[in-house]
Motif scaffolding. Sequence first.
Motif, PDB file in Angstrom:
ATOM      1  N   LYS A  64     -25.132  51.008  47.838  1.00  0.00           N
ATOM      2  CA  LYS A  64     -25.499  52.162  47.170  1.00  0.00           C
ATOM      3  C   LYS A  64     -24.581  52.955  46.390  1.00  0.00           C
ATOM      4  O   LYS A  64     -25.071  53.565  45.436  1.00  0.00           O
ATOM      5  N   MET A  65     -23.251  52.691  46.460  1.00  0.00           N
ATOM      6  CA  MET A  65     -22.282  53.079  45.750  1.00  0.00           C
ATOM      7  C   MET A  65     -22.377  52.322  44.582  1.00  0.00           C
ATOM      8  O   MET A  65     -22.095  53.237  43.411  1.00  0.00           O
ATOM      9  N   SER A  66     -22.705  50.974  44.530  1.00  0.00           N
ATOM     10  CA  SER A  66     -22.547  50.383  43.204  1.00  0.00           C
ATOM     11  C   SER A  66     -23.962  50.904  42.459  1.00  0.00           C
ATOM     12  O   SER A  66     -23.726  51.343  41.071  1.00  0.00           O
ATOM     13  N   ILE A  67     -25.102  51.396  43.001  1.00  0.00           N
ATOM     14  CA  ILE A  67     -26.363  51.848  42.387  1.00  0.00           C
ATOM     15  C   ILE A  67     -25.842  53.336  41.790  1.00  0.00           C
ATOM     16  O   ILE A  67     -26.175  53.636  40.559  1.00  0.00           O
ATOM     17  N   ASP A  68     -25.112  54.177  42.445  1.00  0.00           N
ATOM     18  CA  ASP A  68     -24.620  55.398  41.929  1.00  0.00           C
ATOM     19  C   ASP A  68     -23.979  55.316  40.727  1.00  0.00           C
ATOM     20  O   ASP A  68     -24.121  55.998  39.958  1.00  0.00           O
ATOM     21  N   GLY A  69     -22.961  54.495  40.709  1.00  0.00           N
ATOM     22  CA  GLY A  69     -21.853  54.195  39.564  1.00  0.00           C
ATOM     23  C   GLY A  69     -22.937  53.706  38.341  1.00  0.00           C
ATOM     24  O   GLY A  69     -22.677  54.207  37.315  1.00  0.00           O
ATOM     25  N   LEU A  70     -23.912  52.748  38.587  1.00  0.00           N
ATOM     26  CA  LEU A  70     -24.816  52.338  37.630  1.00  0.00           C
ATOM     27  C   LEU A  70     -25.622  53.387  36.930  1.00  0.00           C
ATOM     28  O   LEU A  70     -25.671  53.397  35.724  1.00  0.00           O
ATOM     29  N   ASP A  75     -26.928  57.032  32.675  1.00  0.00           N
ATOM     30  CA  ASP A  75     -27.276  58.459  32.168  1.00  0.00           C
ATOM     31  C   ASP A  75     -26.338  58.757  30.937  1.00  0.00           C
ATOM     32  O   ASP A  75     -26.620  59.598  30.121  1.00  0.00           O
ATOM     33  N   PHE A  76     -24.860  58.604  31.232  1.00  0.00           N
ATOM     34  CA  PHE A  76     -23.854  58.676  30.041  1.00  0.00           C
ATOM     35  C   PHE A  76     -24.249  58.238  28.700  1.00  0.00           C
ATOM     36  O   PHE A  76     -24.317  58.937  27.801  1.00  0.00           O
ATOM     37  N   LYS A  80     -25.535  59.870  25.103  1.00  0.00           N
ATOM     38  CA  LYS A  80     -24.980  59.542  23.896  1.00  0.00           C
ATOM     39  C   LYS A  80     -25.818  58.989  22.868  1.00  0.00           C
ATOM     40  O   LYS A  80     -26.189  59.635  21.727  1.00  0.00           O
ATOM     41  N   LEU A  81     -26.882  58.290  23.024  1.00  0.00           N
ATOM     42  CA  LEU A  81     -27.857  57.787  22.409  1.00  0.00           C
ATOM     43  C   LEU A  81     -28.762  58.844  21.978  1.00  0.00           C
ATOM     44  O   LEU A  81     -29.282  59.006  20.767  1.00  0.00           O
ATOM     45  N   ARG A  82     -29.074  59.940  22.896  1.00  0.00           N
ATOM     46  CA  ARG A  82     -30.077  60.849  22.481  1.00  0.00           C
ATOM     47  C   ARG A  82     -29.336  61.757  21.714  1.00  0.00           C
ATOM     48  O   ARG A  82     -30.012  62.366  20.619  1.00  0.00           O
ATOM     49  N   ASP A  83     -28.015  62.005  21.585  1.00  0.00           N
ATOM     50  CA  ASP A  83     -27.174  62.836  20.726  1.00  0.00           C
ATOM     51  C   ASP A  83     -27.412  62.362  19.232  1.00  0.00           C
ATOM     52  O   ASP A  83     -27.619  62.793  18.377  1.00  0.00           O
ATOM     53  N   ILE A  84     -27.178  61.034  19.188  1.00  0.00           N
ATOM     54  CA  ILE A  84     -27.044  60.186  17.958  1.00  0.00           C
ATOM     55  C   ILE A  84     -28.400  60.336  17.417  1.00  0.00           C
ATOM     56  O   ILE A  84     -28.900  60.527  16.182  1.00  0.00           O
TER      57      ILE A  84
END
Length: 123
Positions: A64-70, A75-76, A80-84
């Motif tokens: 679950k912690m791994s999934i949260d990190g991914l 999302d990060f 970034k891609l959406r801003d570009i």
Amino acid sequence: MSYNANLNFPIGDGTQSVQAPIMKPLNKPMNKAQPFRPQQKTGVANRGDSEKVEELSAQVVELKMSIDGLEKERDFYFGKLRDIEVICQDCENGDPPPIIQKILDVLYATEGYENDEGESKQT
């Protein structure tokens, strides 16, 4: 449902009779099956099971912690891609430089992306 109480039944030599009692129907079904309740394990085997449960619970927490990190990383980079993309779309007004079109081509490319059927989509 009630039964006729006027029925007389002979007793002994037939000179006496008894009135039949009034019967009331039962509200509960007869011979109701009891729910299955598995027997709980005791002793050494139970200790082994609890260790296995703890081990699996630790794995679940780790996953679950791994999934949260991914998900945070996804999302990060999506942000970034959406801003570009927005910047490139703002530059499309008029005659955009060729680099903008190349960036948009990369953003909208689906090469290497597999759809639900497992087929690779090509642009």
